[in-house]
Design an enzyme around this catalytic site. Structure first.
Site, PDB file in Angstrom:
ATOM      1  N   ASP A  71      39.674  38.778  41.254  1.00 26.08           N
ATOM      2  CA  ASP A  71      40.060  37.367  41.216  1.00 26.08           C
ATOM      3  C   ASP A  71      41.002  37.019  42.361  1.00 26.08           C
ATOM      4  O   ASP A  71      41.863  37.823  42.727  1.00 26.08           O
ATOM      5  CB  ASP A  71      40.745  37.065  39.872  1.00 26.08           C
ATOM      6  CG  ASP A  71      40.891  35.575  39.633  1.00 26.08           C
ATOM      7  OD1 ASP A  71      40.128  34.790  40.214  1.00 26.08           O
ATOM      8  OD2 ASP A  71      41.792  35.190  38.859  1.00 26.08           O
ATOM      9  N   ASN A 130      30.078  31.349  37.409  1.00 21.91           N
ATOM     10  CA  ASN A 130      30.266  31.020  38.825  1.00 21.91           C
ATOM     11  C   ASN A 130      29.148  30.160  39.397  1.00 21.91           C
ATOM     12  O   ASN A 130      29.290  29.588  40.484  1.00 21.91           O
ATOM     13  CB  ASN A 130      30.400  32.299  39.660  1.00 21.91           C
ATOM     14  CG  ASN A 130      31.714  33.016  39.456  1.00 21.91           C
ATOM     15  OD1 ASN A 130      31.814  34.225  39.665  1.00 21.91           O
ATOM     16  ND2 ASN A 130      32.746  32.290  39.034  1.00 21.91           N
TER      17      ASN A 130
END
Length: 235
Positions: free
Chosen positions: A21, A69
């Protein structure tokens, strides 16, 4: 489900999973396009895989692209998937030479054909690797994976938990690391992380280093993994 045998004092984890991340934030803080953050993140992947192999980690699962995503801007998604294909083509020879077996965890049917072809080549050419399993989670959702596996359970199974674990196909996670400062699992390996030790590090993924991995491993070795049992002192 069988628990890991890497729970003794000072033992290293057999299966490390990492949430990669912070790539986009890394780029934005430098006034750069977000895809440049993903490119920098790919370099961090190379460093981390090399360090994990040298340290004796047997299984490394990296959360590269979640099913959520797909909701990001199309240009960013396209750049990320193109980078993935380039990474696989560039790294499969090194993985083969270093005894690393590379496999995909997640869906393939929604990925561009070029990406699927790169995955197939990498899996085929590294299939003989025995030193470490490198698993890339791409178009991955733990909830969806569990639901699909549950639908495939044989009727009347005597041990549905063990059968479900087999269908999911991955070993239990010993140590889960999340870079980027957030403190959540984000639909990653929810079943496999039932007894995982969680370590959250503040550095954004492109800045993640061997030292950060070593610190996370050191924290893991200090944990008392009881799996519901009492401590020796309590006994």
């Amino acid at each position: 489900m069988a628990q890991s045998d890497t729970s003794g004092p000072g033992a290293l984890p057999g299966h490390v999973a990492i949430i990669l991340d912070g790539n986009g934030r890394w780029a934005e803080r430098r006034g750069r396009p977000r895809p440049e953050g993903h490119a920098a993140g790919a370099e961090a992947v190379r460093r981390t895989v090399e360090a994990a192999r040298e340290l004796g980690i047997r299984v490394l699962t990296l959360y590269a692209f979640s099913s959520d995503n797909w909701h990001r801007p199309g240009a960013e998604v396209g750049a990320l998937l193109s980078l993935l294909a380039d990474f696989l083509d560039a790294e499969r020879h090194r993985c083969r030479e270093q005894g690393i077996r590379l496999t995909l965890v997640g869906r393939r049917d929604r990925l561009p054909r070029r990406v699927v072809a790169a995955i197939d080549r990498a899996e085929r050419e590294t299939a003989a690797g025995r030193d470490m399993d490198l698993r890339l989670a791409v178009d991955y959702s733990a909830r969806a994976a569990i639901a699909r596996a549950a639908c495939r359970l044989p009727r009347g199974s005597r041990d549905p938990e063990a059968e479900l674990a087999r269908l999911l196909g991955g070993p239990d996670v010993d140590l889960l690391i999340r870079a980027g400062g957030e403190r959540r699992l984000s639909d990653f390996l929810l079943w496999e992380c039932a007894y995982a030790e969680l370590v959250f590090v503040p550095v954004l993924w492109p800045e993640f280093s061997r030292g950060d991995l070593l610190e996370a491993l050191a924290e893991y070795t200090r944990r008392d993994r009881r799996f519901g049992r009492a401590t020796a002192a309590a006994g």
